[in-house]
Design a protein around this motif. Sequence first.
Motif, PDB file in Angstrom:
ATOM      1  N   PHE A  18      72.418 -54.846  51.891  1.00 14.44           N
ATOM      2  CA  PHE A  18      72.512 -53.837  52.946  1.00 14.44           C
ATOM      3  C   PHE A  18      73.250 -54.383  54.168  1.00 14.44           C
ATOM      4  CE2 PHE A  18      70.768 -51.856  56.790  1.00 14.44           C
ATOM      5  CZ  PHE A  18      70.963 -50.502  56.522  1.00 14.44           C
ATOM      6  N   LYS A  19      72.934 -55.593  54.578  1.00 12.12           N
ATOM      7  CA  LYS A  19      73.572 -56.176  55.758  1.00 12.12           C
ATOM      8  C   LYS A  19      75.050 -56.465  55.508  1.00 12.12           C
ATOM      9  CE  LYS A  19      69.508 -58.075  58.065  1.00 12.12           C
ATOM     10  NZ  LYS A  19      68.836 -59.280  58.609  1.00 12.12           N
ATOM     11  N   GLN A  20      75.381 -56.833  54.274  1.00  9.85           N
ATOM     12  CA  GLN A  20      76.794 -57.044  53.954  1.00  9.85           C
ATOM     13  C   GLN A  20      77.574 -55.745  54.052  1.00  9.85           C
ATOM     14  OE1 GLN A  20      76.642 -58.809  50.028  1.00  9.85           O
ATOM     15  NE2 GLN A  20      76.507 -60.910  50.823  1.00  9.85           N
ATOM     16  N   LEU A  21      77.007 -54.675  53.542  1.00 11.24           N
ATOM     17  CA  LEU A  21      77.675 -53.378  53.602  1.00 11.24           C
ATOM     18  C   LEU A  21      77.786 -52.884  55.040  1.00 11.24           C
ATOM     19  CD1 LEU A  21      78.876 -50.847  52.354  1.00 11.24           C
ATOM     20  CD2 LEU A  21      76.557 -50.027  51.883  1.00 11.24           C
ATOM     21  N   THR A  22      76.734 -53.075  55.818  1.00  9.51           N
ATOM     22  CA  THR A  22      76.758 -52.657  57.220  1.00  9.51           C
ATOM     23  C   THR A  22      77.855 -53.386  57.986  1.00  9.51           C
ATOM     24  OG1 THR A  22      74.373 -52.226  57.176  1.00  9.51           O
ATOM     25  CG2 THR A  22      75.383 -52.476  59.333  1.00  9.51           C
ATOM     26  N   TYR A  23      77.976 -54.680  57.727  1.00 15.06           N
ATOM     27  CA  TYR A  23      78.987 -55.497  58.411  1.00 15.06           C
ATOM     28  C   TYR A  23      80.402 -55.085  58.015  1.00 15.06           C
ATOM     29  CZ  TYR A  23      81.779 -59.571  59.675  1.00 15.06           C
ATOM     30  OH  TYR A  23      82.757 -60.393  60.176  1.00 15.06           O
ATOM     31  N   HIS A  24      80.646 -54.939  56.714  1.00 19.67           N
ATOM     32  CA  HIS A  24      81.994 -54.637  56.232  1.00 19.67           C
ATOM     33  C   HIS A  24      82.429 -53.212  56.575  1.00 19.67           C
ATOM     34  CE1 HIS A  24      81.321 -58.099  53.267  1.00 19.67           C
ATOM     35  NE2 HIS A  24      82.311 -58.462  54.046  1.00 19.67           N
ATOM     36  N   SER A  25      81.476 -52.302  56.649  1.00 20.00           N
ATOM     37  CA  SER A  25      81.833 -50.908  56.946  1.00 20.00           C
ATOM     38  C   SER A  25      82.010 -50.654  58.435  1.00 20.00           C
ATOM     39  CB  SER A  25      80.766 -49.963  56.392  1.00 20.00           C
ATOM     40  OG  SER A  25      79.543 -50.112  57.095  1.00 20.00           O
ATOM     41  N   TRP A  54      82.333 -37.773  52.785  1.00 20.01           N
ATOM     42  CA  TRP A  54      82.065 -39.189  52.463  1.00 20.01           C
ATOM     43  C   TRP A  54      83.251 -40.034  52.913  1.00 20.01           C
ATOM     44  CZ3 TRP A  54      77.720 -41.542  51.183  1.00 20.01           C
ATOM     45  CH2 TRP A  54      77.757 -42.830  50.636  1.00 20.01           C
ATOM     46  N   LYS A  55      83.009 -40.966  53.852  1.00 20.14           N
ATOM     47  CA  LYS A  55      84.093 -41.705  54.493  1.00 20.14           C
ATOM     48  C   LYS A  55      84.192 -43.174  54.068  1.00 20.14           C
ATOM     49  CE  LYS A  55      85.151 -38.061  56.900  1.00 20.14           C
ATOM     50  NZ  LYS A  55      86.358 -37.261  56.583  1.00 20.14           N
ATOM     51  N   TYR A  56      83.407 -43.577  53.087  1.00 25.03           N
ATOM     52  CA  TYR A  56      83.418 -44.985  52.694  1.00 25.03           C
ATOM     53  C   TYR A  56      84.528 -45.283  51.686  1.00 25.03           C
ATOM     54  CZ  TYR A  56      78.874 -45.399  54.963  1.00 25.03           C
ATOM     55  OH  TYR A  56      77.859 -45.403  55.875  1.00 25.03           O
ATOM     56  N   LYS A  57      85.002 -46.509  51.711  1.00 19.86           N
ATOM     57  CA  LYS A  57      86.028 -46.946  50.767  1.00 19.86           C
ATOM     58  C   LYS A  57      85.432 -47.065  49.361  1.00 19.86           C
ATOM     59  CE  LYS A  57      88.225 -49.782  54.351  1.00 19.86           C
ATOM     60  NZ  LYS A  57      88.595 -51.170  54.754  1.00 19.86           N
ATOM     61  N   LYS A  58      86.296 -47.159  48.384  1.00 19.20           N
ATOM     62  CA  LYS A  58      85.845 -47.258  46.998  1.00 19.20           C
ATOM     63  C   LYS A  58      84.989 -48.505  46.789  1.00 19.20           C
ATOM     64  CE  LYS A  58      87.531 -47.050  42.235  1.00 19.20           C
ATOM     65  NZ  LYS A  58      88.746 -46.942  41.369  1.00 19.20           N
ATOM     66  N   SER A  59      85.398 -49.613  47.393  1.00 27.10           N
ATOM     67  CA  SER A  59      84.637 -50.863  47.258  1.00 27.10           C
ATOM     68  C   SER A  59      83.274 -50.749  47.932  1.00 27.10           C
ATOM     69  CB  SER A  59      85.422 -52.028  47.871  1.00 27.10           C
ATOM     70  OG  SER A  59      85.685 -51.793  49.249  1.00 27.10           O
ATOM     71  N   GLU A  60      83.198 -50.030  49.041  1.00 28.88           N
ATOM     72  CA  GLU A  60      81.929 -49.838  49.740  1.00 28.88           C
ATOM     73  C   GLU A  60      81.013 -48.892  48.957  1.00 28.88           C
ATOM     74  OE1 GLU A  60      83.741 -50.390  54.270  1.00 28.88           O
ATOM     75  OE2 GLU A  60      83.451 -48.399  53.418  1.00 28.88           O
ATOM     76  N   THR A  61      81.606 -47.886  48.332  1.00 22.53           N
ATOM     77  CA  THR A  61      80.817 -46.978  47.494  1.00 22.53           C
ATOM     78  C   THR A  61      80.198 -47.738  46.326  1.00 22.53           C
ATOM     79  OG1 THR A  61      82.253 -45.115  48.079  1.00 22.53           O
ATOM     80  CG2 THR A  61      80.894 -44.872  46.114  1.00 22.53           C
ATOM     81  N   LYS A  62      80.931 -48.695  45.783  1.00 14.55           N
ATOM     82  CA  LYS A  62      80.367 -49.527  44.712  1.00 14.55           C
ATOM     83  C   LYS A  62      79.185 -50.346  45.219  1.00 14.55           C
ATOM     84  CE  LYS A  62      81.454 -52.978  41.217  1.00 14.55           C
ATOM     85  NZ  LYS A  62      80.193 -53.705  41.467  1.00 14.55           N
ATOM     86  N   GLN A  63      79.259 -50.781  46.473  1.00 11.93           N
ATOM     87  CA  GLN A  63      78.134 -51.510  47.055  1.00 11.93           C
ATOM     88  C   GLN A  63      76.900 -50.611  47.156  1.00 11.93           C
ATOM     89  OE1 GLN A  63      80.679 -53.194  50.469  1.00 11.93           O
ATOM     90  NE2 GLN A  63      79.132 -54.788  50.195  1.00 11.93           N
ATOM     91  N   PHE A  64      77.102 -49.344  47.497  1.00 15.51           N
ATOM     92  CA  PHE A  64      75.991 -48.391  47.502  1.00 15.51           C
ATOM     93  C   PHE A  64      75.383 -48.284  46.097  1.00 15.51           C
ATOM     94  CE2 PHE A  64      77.750 -46.532  51.484  1.00 15.51           C
ATOM     95  CZ  PHE A  64      76.568 -46.477  52.213  1.00 15.51           C
ATOM     96  N   HIS A  65      76.257 -48.240  45.096  1.00 17.30           N
ATOM     97  CA  HIS A  65      75.779 -48.137  43.711  1.00 17.30           C
ATOM     98  C   HIS A  65      74.956 -49.369  43.330  1.00 17.30           C
ATOM     99  CE1 HIS A  65      75.780 -46.914  39.508  1.00 17.30           C
ATOM    100  NE2 HIS A  65      76.149 -48.134  39.190  1.00 17.30           N
ATOM    101  N   ASP A  66      75.439 -50.547  43.705  1.00 19.68           N
ATOM    102  CA  ASP A  66      74.713 -51.786  43.396  1.00 19.68           C
ATOM    103  C   ASP A  66      73.371 -51.831  44.125  1.00 19.68           C
ATOM    104  OD1 ASP A  66      76.837 -52.551  41.822  1.00 19.68           O
ATOM    105  OD2 ASP A  66      77.765 -53.817  43.362  1.00 19.68           O
ATOM    106  N   MET A  67      73.339 -51.351  45.369  1.00 19.41           N
ATOM    107  CA  MET A  67      72.085 -51.281  46.119  1.00 19.41           C
ATOM    108  C   MET A  67      71.100 -50.331  45.456  1.00 19.41           C
ATOM    109  SD  MET A  67      73.643 -51.225  50.003  1.00 19.41           S
ATOM    110  CE  MET A  67      72.220 -50.369  50.639  1.00 19.41           C
TER     111      MET A  67
END
Length: 286
Positions: A18-25, A54-67
């Motif tokens: 979660f913190k990685q996604l928050t930082y990168h986004s 939905w405004k997240y990048k494809k790589s960030e959306t994958k992070q949501f999926h992994d979470m």
Amino acid sequence: MASGYELPVELRTLEKMFKQLTYHSGRDSVTVFGDFLAYILYGFNPASKPDPTWKYKKSETKQFHDMMLEYFTVMDKMVDKRGWYDAFGDFFMAVVGHTSRQYRGQFFTPHTICDFMAKIILGERGEYPDTPTITCGAFGRRVIVSDPTAGSGRLLLAAHADLCSKEYPNHYMIAEDIDTLCCKMSAINLCMHGCFGEVVCHDTLLHPDKVVLGYKINEMMHPFPVCPSIRPIDDPGAFVCTTLAREMMKRHTVDVPADVVPEAGRKSDNKAAKRKQPLQLELNFL
């Protein structure tokens, strides 16, 4: 700033992701957490369509999926171990809430207290076989278990686990709260635990008929356990709690003397004005 609430060990991996996604986004914790809940709700919606906002990048959306997969893993382990588990409530208090002035200092009822309260309210099996039931749409006739200030829904989860342990599965859960994040947590929690019911975001005291957002939980699992589902609804008439509140407020009104009516509400001629005021309702195990 420390939150004052220690994150359980089983949620540490999710916290790191979660913190990685928050930082990168580049977004704040409350926003990312809300979008994470929306991502899971989207997956459980049988009529979901691509979200143009939905405004997240494809790589960030994958992070949501992994979470989400990590969340499912934690829930599978902890529900099997404890009977019920509120991962989002714990995560919110330890990681998200203290970062926002709006949510700072908000704590949900501890798991052990929830279990204790459920046992007090529900009692032993056999004390409520004749409890009045109500027809809840597609769910048939069921006993209602309601929490008008549900938070993340953990009191209802404790009640659900207690009722199921007593082989009393014919119940309908109603979670109500004025906060949208809390309602989204409740919706996912009820769905993950196999509950039938509804979640409604509104002011349960002042404006019970004005729905901000709402969900029907696990319609697709009744009468046959096909697939968990969370269906968003914005029609107040589609919910049991708003229908009950409307009917009860019609029946329970009191005349308020003019001398207790606020100055702004009195007539200009200052005659003995009266107004109808609804009684405050207390919802419980009905």
